[in-house]
Scaffold this motif. Sequence first.
Motif, PDB file in Angstrom:
ATOM      1  N   GLY A  37       0.818  -1.213   0.000  1.00  0.00           N
ATOM      2  CA  GLY A  37       0.000   0.000   0.000  1.00  0.00           C
ATOM      3  C   GLY A  37       0.847   1.256   0.000  1.00  0.00           C
ATOM      4  N   LEU A  38       1.923   1.246   0.808  1.00  0.00           N
ATOM      5  CA  LEU A  38       2.812   2.396   0.866  1.00  0.00           C
ATOM      6  C   LEU A  38       3.524   2.601  -0.469  1.00  0.00           C
ATOM      7  CD1 LEU A  38       5.092   3.310   3.846  1.00  0.00           C
ATOM      8  CD2 LEU A  38       6.000   3.397   1.531  1.00  0.00           C
ATOM      9  N   ALA A  39       4.005   1.501  -1.046  1.00  0.00           N
ATOM     10  CA  ALA A  39       4.725   1.609  -2.322  1.00  0.00           C
ATOM     11  C   ALA A  39       3.823   2.126  -3.431  1.00  0.00           C
ATOM     12  CB  ALA A  39       5.304   0.244  -2.700  1.00  0.00           C
ATOM     13  N   SER A  40       2.581   1.666  -3.449  1.00  0.00           N
ATOM     14  CA  SER A  40       1.671   2.117  -4.503  1.00  0.00           C
ATOM     15  C   SER A  40       1.281   3.581  -4.321  1.00  0.00           C
ATOM     16  CB  SER A  40       0.411   1.238  -4.524  1.00  0.00           C
ATOM     17  OG  SER A  40      -0.366   1.438  -3.355  1.00  0.00           O
ATOM     18  N   ALA A  41       1.233   4.048  -3.072  1.00  0.00           N
ATOM     19  CA  ALA A  41       0.852   5.436  -2.808  1.00  0.00           C
ATOM     20  C   ALA A  41       1.993   6.408  -3.085  1.00  0.00           C
ATOM     21  CB  ALA A  41       0.383   5.576  -1.360  1.00  0.00           C
ATOM     22  N   TRP A  42       3.250   5.980  -2.866  1.00  0.00           N
ATOM     23  CA  TRP A  42       4.393   6.873  -3.010  1.00  0.00           C
ATOM     24  C   TRP A  42       5.135   6.665  -4.321  1.00  0.00           C
ATOM     25  CZ3 TRP A  42       6.508  10.237   0.959  1.00  0.00           C
ATOM     26  CH2 TRP A  42       5.706  10.311   2.101  1.00  0.00           C
ATOM     27  N   GLY A  43       4.796   5.629  -5.058  1.00  0.00           N
ATOM     28  CA  GLY A  43       5.534   5.323  -6.274  1.00  0.00           C
ATOM     29  C   GLY A  43       4.933   5.949  -7.511  1.00  0.00           C
ATOM     30  N   LYS A  44       5.296   5.360  -8.636  1.00  0.00           N
ATOM     31  CA  LYS A  44       4.846   5.814  -9.950  1.00  0.00           C
ATOM     32  C   LYS A  44       5.350   7.221 -10.246  1.00  0.00           C
ATOM     33  CE  LYS A  44       1.198   2.447 -10.169  1.00  0.00           C
ATOM     34  NZ  LYS A  44      -0.200   2.140 -10.447  1.00  0.00           N
ATOM     35  N   VAL A  45       4.518   8.095 -10.793  1.00  0.00           N
ATOM     36  CA  VAL A  45       5.022   9.376 -11.304  1.00  0.00           C
ATOM     37  C   VAL A  45       4.617  10.512 -10.381  1.00  0.00           C
ATOM     38  CG1 VAL A  45       5.215  10.848 -13.333  1.00  0.00           C
ATOM     39  CG2 VAL A  45       4.711   8.426 -13.612  1.00  0.00           C
ATOM     40  N   GLU A  46       5.267  10.574  -9.243  1.00  0.00           N
ATOM     41  CA  GLU A  46       5.127  11.695  -8.326  1.00  0.00           C
ATOM     42  C   GLU A  46       3.700  11.930  -7.825  1.00  0.00           C
ATOM     43  OE1 GLU A  46       7.658  13.733  -7.103  1.00  0.00           O
ATOM     44  OE2 GLU A  46       8.836  12.159  -8.014  1.00  0.00           O
ATOM     45  N   GLY A  47       2.751  11.124  -8.227  1.00  0.00           N
ATOM     46  CA  GLY A  47       1.405  11.460  -7.815  1.00  0.00           C
ATOM     47  C   GLY A  47       0.660  10.379  -7.082  1.00  0.00           C
ATOM     48  N   GLY A  48       1.356   9.375  -6.621  1.00  0.00           N
ATOM     49  CA  GLY A  48       0.671   8.334  -5.893  1.00  0.00           C
ATOM     50  C   GLY A  48       0.187   7.244  -6.804  1.00  0.00           C
ATOM     51  N   GLY A  49      -0.358   6.202  -6.211  1.00  0.00           N
ATOM     52  CA  GLY A  49      -0.772   5.040  -6.976  1.00  0.00           C
ATOM     53  C   GLY A  49      -2.205   4.672  -6.691  1.00  0.00           C
ATOM     54  N   ASP A  50      -2.464   3.379  -6.752  1.00  0.00           N
ATOM     55  CA  ASP A  50      -3.841   2.930  -6.660  1.00  0.00           C
ATOM     56  C   ASP A  50      -4.258   2.533  -5.257  1.00  0.00           C
ATOM     57  OD1 ASP A  50      -2.186   0.768  -6.491  1.00  0.00           O
ATOM     58  OD2 ASP A  50      -2.947  -0.240  -8.280  1.00  0.00           O
ATOM     59  N   GLY A  51      -3.396   2.754  -4.251  1.00  0.00           N
ATOM     60  CA  GLY A  51      -3.788   2.504  -2.883  1.00  0.00           C
ATOM     61  C   GLY A  51      -3.799   1.031  -2.510  1.00  0.00           C
ATOM     62  N   PHE A  52      -4.063   0.780  -1.226  1.00  0.00           N
ATOM     63  CA  PHE A  52      -4.078  -0.584  -0.699  1.00  0.00           C
ATOM     64  C   PHE A  52      -5.430  -1.233  -0.946  1.00  0.00           C
ATOM     65  CE2 PHE A  52      -5.375  -3.207   2.988  1.00  0.00           C
ATOM     66  CZ  PHE A  52      -4.585  -4.305   2.712  1.00  0.00           C
ATOM     67  N   SER A  53      -5.379  -2.482  -1.373  1.00  0.00           N
ATOM     68  CA  SER A  53      -6.602  -3.247  -1.602  1.00  0.00           C
ATOM     69  C   SER A  53      -6.568  -4.502  -0.740  1.00  0.00           C
ATOM     70  CB  SER A  53      -6.721  -3.635  -3.081  1.00  0.00           C
ATOM     71  OG  SER A  53      -7.703  -4.636  -3.255  1.00  0.00           O
ATOM     72  N   LEU A  54      -7.591  -4.673   0.112  1.00  0.00           N
ATOM     73  CA  LEU A  54      -7.648  -5.850   0.969  1.00  0.00           C
ATOM     74  C   LEU A  54      -7.716  -7.122   0.127  1.00  0.00           C
ATOM     75  CD1 LEU A  54      -7.892  -7.151   3.765  1.00  0.00           C
ATOM     76  CD2 LEU A  54     -10.383  -6.810   3.627  1.00  0.00           C
ATOM     77  N   ALA A  55      -8.464  -7.086  -0.954  1.00  0.00           N
ATOM     78  CA  ALA A  55      -8.587  -8.262  -1.812  1.00  0.00           C
ATOM     79  C   ALA A  55      -7.235  -8.632  -2.425  1.00  0.00           C
ATOM     80  CB  ALA A  55      -9.621  -8.002  -2.915  1.00  0.00           C
ATOM     81  N   THR A  56      -6.490  -7.605  -2.855  1.00  0.00           N
ATOM     82  CA  THR A  56      -5.170  -7.870  -3.429  1.00  0.00           C
ATOM     83  C   THR A  56      -4.230  -8.453  -2.392  1.00  0.00           C
ATOM     84  OG1 THR A  56      -5.444  -6.049  -4.996  1.00  0.00           O
ATOM     85  CG2 THR A  56      -3.196  -6.816  -4.596  1.00  0.00           C
ATOM     86  N   PHE A  57      -4.271  -7.918  -1.166  1.00  0.00           N
ATOM     87  CA  PHE A  57      -3.433  -8.438  -0.088  1.00  0.00           C
ATOM     88  C   PHE A  57      -3.748  -9.900   0.202  1.00  0.00           C
ATOM     89  CE2 PHE A  57      -3.885  -9.313   4.542  1.00  0.00           C
ATOM     90  CZ  PHE A  57      -2.566  -9.707   4.757  1.00  0.00           C
TER      91      PHE A  57
END
Length: 322
Positions: free
Chosen positions: A155-175
């Motif tokens: 969740g942290l990596a998806s929020a802080w990664g990609k192109v300076e604008g955050g990502g797709d957030g944490f998903s319980l189903a994905t976890f």
Amino acid sequence: MSEHLLISLGESLAPIALLIAFGYLWKLTAPGGLDALQARRAINLLVMYAFYPGLAYHVVSHARFGADFFWVPLYTWVGLLIAAALAWLVFARSGLFQQLARRQLGALIIACSFGNILSIGLSVLQPLYGDEAARFAVYADILGVSMLFWSFGAGLASAWGKVEGGGDGFSLATFLRSFSRLPPVWAFAAGFAVNLLGLPNPIVIDRTAELLGQAAVPAMLLTIGMSLSPAALRKRPGLLAVACLLKLVLMPALVAALCLPFLGRSELSVSIILLAGMPTMMATVMLSERYGLDTELLASVLVATTLLYFAVLPVWLWLLLG
């Protein structure tokens, strides 16, 4: 520390260093035309699908369950989350490092939080407390680090990664999907059921799992060496020094302050503290590449913490066992 313990520790750390050095030598020479990247990927697959499940099954099926089954994962969670919070405060809010981009901050927080518990942790605990101490590393890795890695870490990596604008957030189903697909988790559950429910444990299966497990630690140590890049240490030395301080000193110190008053100085508490001070986890590189963090920076922290660990560990052992 006693002379016997020092000799035992030296005999244990020397093979660790040599295996890591051999992995680095492989990276430099690529014997047989197999470069380090290809070899590392192949070894990591073997560890994930064969060696580590064997180790998890064998250790858990023979473990004597007690309070450590709860204390080890609990303090692993607490230490990891505290380390992440400290890294965020130091690198993002202290004003000391104002030129860091979001993807760099995410890489630093993850690098300072997730430790290489299994490969190096096992190699340290077993000489200190015997083969049964392997259960501490397995509990910390599967019930502690792995659960947070695929939830908080992703969740942290998806929020802080990609192109300076955050990502797709944490998903319980994905976890849940990612965690439930990990072969070591299934092996852990099988060993737990065999142990707790008294299910049959055929000698052929148990011996096969034991043999597979014996290959797990050497294989992972080789991949650490194959990932080392000393040249990366010349960049941002101050940043790396602070990251090493957080990962190798402050994180285990805070865990010690939290667990020693409740558990006293015992095999359990010393193991928890030592596991809290492991160098950066190899799998964080995979998470960084997947979500677009600064992988070069994260790998630099991995290299720095791994190399410095061999200087810091004797100090912790002297403080805890001296």
